[in-house]
Design a protein around this motif. Structure first.
Motif, short mmCIF file in Angstrom:
data_model
loop_
_atom_site.label_atom_id
_atom_site.label_comp_id
_atom_site.label_asym_id
_atom_site.label_seq_id
_atom_site.Cartn_x
_atom_site.Cartn_y
_atom_site.Cartn_z
N GLY A 329 0.81 -1.20 0.00
CA GLY A 329 0.00 0.00 0.00
C GLY A 329 0.84 1.25 0.00
N THR A 330 0.17 2.38 0.14
CA THR A 330 0.84 3.68 0.11
C THR A 330 0.88 4.33 1.48
OG1 THR A 330 -1.27 4.65 -0.57
CG2 THR A 330 0.30 4.09 -2.32
N GLY A 331 0.64 3.55 2.55
CA GLY A 331 0.77 4.08 3.89
C GLY A 331 -0.50 4.59 4.52
N THR A 332 -1.66 4.29 3.93
CA THR A 332 -2.91 4.83 4.45
C THR A 332 -3.22 4.33 5.86
OG1 THR A 332 -3.84 5.17 2.25
CG2 THR A 332 -5.41 4.94 4.05
N ILE A 344 3.12 3.90 13.26
CA ILE A 344 3.14 2.64 12.51
C ILE A 344 4.24 2.71 11.45
CG2 ILE A 344 1.88 1.17 10.89
CD1 ILE A 344 0.78 0.94 13.66
N ILE A 345 5.06 1.66 11.41
CA ILE A 345 6.06 1.50 10.35
C ILE A 345 5.45 0.64 9.26
CG2 ILE A 345 8.33 0.56 9.77
CD1 ILE A 345 9.15 1.17 12.66
N ALA A 346 5.48 1.12 8.02
CA ALA A 346 4.82 0.42 6.92
C ALA A 346 5.86 -0.24 6.01
CB ALA A 346 3.97 1.40 6.10
N THR A 347 5.77 -1.56 5.85
CA THR A 347 6.67 -2.24 4.92
C THR A 347 6.23 -1.94 3.49
OG1 THR A 347 5.35 -4.27 4.84
CG2 THR A 347 7.04 -4.11 6.57
N ALA A 348 7.21 -1.91 2.60
CA ALA A 348 6.88 -1.58 1.21
C ALA A 348 7.97 -2.05 0.27
CB ALA A 348 6.68 -0.08 1.05
N LEU A 349 7.58 -2.68 -0.82
CA LEU A 349 8.45 -2.93 -1.96
C LEU A 349 7.84 -2.22 -3.16
CD1 LEU A 349 9.28 -6.73 -1.61
CD2 LEU A 349 10.85 -4.84 -1.29
N ASN A 350 8.68 -1.81 -4.07
CA ASN A 350 8.18 -1.09 -5.25
C ASN A 350 7.80 -2.10 -6.34
OD1 ASN A 350 8.54 1.36 -3.99
ND2 ASN A 350 10.60 1.63 -4.78
N GLY A 363 5.00 11.58 4.66
CA GLY A 363 5.45 11.87 6.02
C GLY A 363 5.41 10.68 6.95
N LEU A 364 5.45 9.46 6.37
CA LEU A 364 5.37 8.23 7.14
C LEU A 364 6.68 7.44 6.97
CD1 LEU A 364 1.76 7.43 5.95
CD2 LEU A 364 2.40 8.36 8.20
N ILE A 365 6.81 6.33 7.69
CA ILE A 365 8.07 5.59 7.71
C ILE A 365 7.94 4.31 6.89
CG2 ILE A 365 9.84 4.51 9.15
CD1 ILE A 365 8.77 6.19 11.49
N PRO A 366 8.63 4.21 5.73
CA PRO A 366 8.62 2.97 4.96
C PRO A 366 9.76 2.05 5.39
CG PRO A 366 9.66 4.70 3.67
CD PRO A 366 9.33 5.30 5.01
N LEU A 367 9.47 0.77 5.49
CA LEU A 367 10.50 -0.23 5.80
C LEU A 367 10.65 -1.11 4.57
CD1 LEU A 367 12.41 -1.44 7.95
CD2 LEU A 367 10.53 -2.95 8.61
N TYR A 368 11.82 -1.03 3.94
CA TYR A 368 12.05 -1.69 2.66
C TYR A 368 12.58 -3.10 2.92
CZ TYR A 368 13.39 -1.81 -2.31
OH TYR A 368 13.49 -2.11 -3.65
N VAL A 369 11.66 -4.06 3.10
CA VAL A 369 12.05 -5.44 3.39
C VAL A 369 11.22 -6.40 2.55
CG1 VAL A 369 12.79 -5.00 5.77
CG2 VAL A 369 10.40 -5.60 5.31
N THR A 370 11.74 -7.61 2.40
CA THR A 370 11.03 -8.66 1.69
C THR A 370 10.53 -9.70 2.70
OG1 THR A 370 12.99 -10.07 1.43
CG2 THR A 370 12.63 -8.36 -0.24
N LEU A 371 9.74 -10.64 2.20
CA LEU A 371 9.28 -11.75 3.03
C LEU A 371 10.44 -12.63 3.50
CD1 LEU A 371 6.04 -13.09 1.30
CD2 LEU A 371 6.21 -12.11 3.58
#
Length: 469
Positions: A329-332, A344-350, A363-371
């Protein structure tokens, strides 16, 4: 005089070939002596029973040596030498064949260029390849311990080799971790993706990195995770502007000029609309449209599997402060929780669209991790873990087991696990229900609803029990 001048290049090349044969012979002798020395040091020529016992156990000591990588490196050197010899022989044959039509002599410039490009450079490459081979080094007295730097012989690119070589502390003292070296790590699958990793690490130190984040993500998804660090400057959008202030950014699509679009199918946020069949992504359709995002988790839905944030927080009033959203998602979700003073820390892959950049620009925190990755949080630290639209019935049960046990590790006693719209085939539902229920969490909410066809939705709100041991 003319015959002497025509013979000159040929004779010189024959002398060069003779020298190469001498060099190859010397290399064979050095390798043989080295092998004999290793047999001798292992006790092969001695009769002491303890030494012999140590010799017969030497296989265990060499288990860390990657013989496959070593063999590949030696074959690479032999191939370079063979190609060089073939080129030289071909050149000599061509000169003999065309001796009547040749000019009186080869110019010194042409001869110098030939030697540099066809002889010296291949010899130098072979020399470097041989120098890069590392054998295990004995540590301590005699043959007590034999160690090898892990994976070092698997790679040619010097930046990779420098990165994975342990770095000794200055002054020989232990560091704050209590070790005398710092060990940089890469994912085990990096060896299987050698070509891609070497492409990723082939750059000019101190210069700008290539715009290759998509290559890095490909490596991560395929198990080459963590990736090595790089010593180059990351690129940013050429038109980067100041982000919107926080009172605007949460519910406003970011300025597209702050995103590098070169590796996406779309080139702006307007193209990411759910109405565009060529948007380049399939998960989280519509999550780049703020009007649709604004109603999530705050307005009643026709489906019983949709829980509201106020109802969830009401179960543990004042106790939910920090958490993790493992979703696409986009952090909603993080934005809505921020309005409730929950971080809330939001995981995200592009995955086909700029999810990570969008989360950060809001203005939120993305955590760039995989499964594939163990989550970088300490045990019993999170108040809430939420997942939606990512962990579904496509997951292998054993993989889901590993993931859920890691979530259980970071979730504190009394913390909440919010499974949001998990879906799978109805016939597999019992298997997944067992995976969720094996932790004996307290059920606050548990709802199953039809989705489409044979698929069903499952939403649950579970509380981790105390485990005082």
């Amino acid at each position: 005089m003319r015959m002497v001048s025509l013979c000159f290049p040929k004779c010189r090349l024959q002398r060069v070939m003779g020298m190469l044969q001498i060099i190859l012979g010397a290399l064979v002798i050095i390798v043989s002596i080295s092998s004999l020395f290793r047999f001798y040091s292992a006790g092969f020529f001695l009769h002491n029973e303890d030494i012999c016992r140590h010799f017969y156990g030497v296989k265990e000591d060499y288990e860390g040596l990657d013989f496959k990588a070593l063999s590949a490196r030696v074959e690479e050197v032999l191939s370079q030498m063979e190609n060089l010899q073939t080129k030289l022989e071909s050149t000599v044959q061509e000169m003999v064949k065309n001796k009547n039509s040749m000019a009186s002599n080869i110019s010194k410039t042409e001869y110098k260029k030939f030697l540099e490009e066809e002889v010296i450079q291949p010899l130098y490459s072979a020399h470097i390849s041989l120098r890069q081979i590392r054998f295990p080094q004995a540590e301590g007295i005699g043959n007590e311990t034999i160690k090898e730097e892990p994976l070092i012989n698997s790679f040619v690119i010097e930046e990779i080799r420098k990165y994975i070589t342990p770095k000794e502390n200055r002054l020989g003292k232990n560091n704050l971790y209590g070790t005398n070296k710092v060990y940089n790590t890469i994912g085990h699958a990096c060896v299987l993706m050698k070509k891609e990793l070497e492409e990723y690490m082939d750059y000019d130190i101190g210069s700008y990195c290539k715009d290759d984040w998509n290559l890095a993500q490909k490596l991560m998804i395929n198990g080459c995770d963590p990736l090595p660090r790089r010593r180059c400057l990351t690129r940013a959008s050429k038109l980067y502007l100041r982000p919107y202030p926080i009172n605007e950014s949460l519910w406003r699509i970011p300025d597209g000029r702050n995103v590098r679009w070169s590796n996406y199918q779309c080139r702006n946020y307007e193209c990411l609309s759910s109405k565009n069949p060529k948007r380049g992504y399939s998960k989280c359709v519509g999550c780049f449209e703020m009007e649709k995002e604004k109603v999530k988790w705050i307005t009643n839905s026709s489906l019983p599997v949709d829980f509201l944030i106020r109802d969830v927080l009401g179960i543990k009033p004042g106790e939910i402060r920090i958490g993790l959203d493992f979703s696409v998602g986009t952090g909603t979700f993080a934005a809505r929780m921020r309005e409730q003073n929950v971080t809330i820390i939001a995981t995200a892959l592009n995955l086909g669209a700029p999810f990570s950049e969008t989360i950060a620009l809001r203005g939120l925190i993305p955590l760039y991790v995989t499964l594939n990755q163990r989550l970088p949080f300490f045990d019993n630290t999170m108040d809430l873990i939420h997942t939606a639209g990512f962990m579904d019935g496509w997951l292998d049960l054993q993989l889901m087991d590993f993931i859920l046990f890691d979530w259980d590790r970071i979730l504190r006693p009394g913390g909440l696990l919010w499974i949001d719209r998990f879906f799978c085939d109805k016939k597999n539902l019992d298997d997944y229900m067992y995976v969720f229920l094996q932790f004996r969490y307290k059920k606050h909410k548990w709802t199953i609803s039809p989705k489409s066809g044979d698929d069903v939705f499952l939403s649950a709100l579970l509380e981790k029990p105390p485990r005082s041991l």
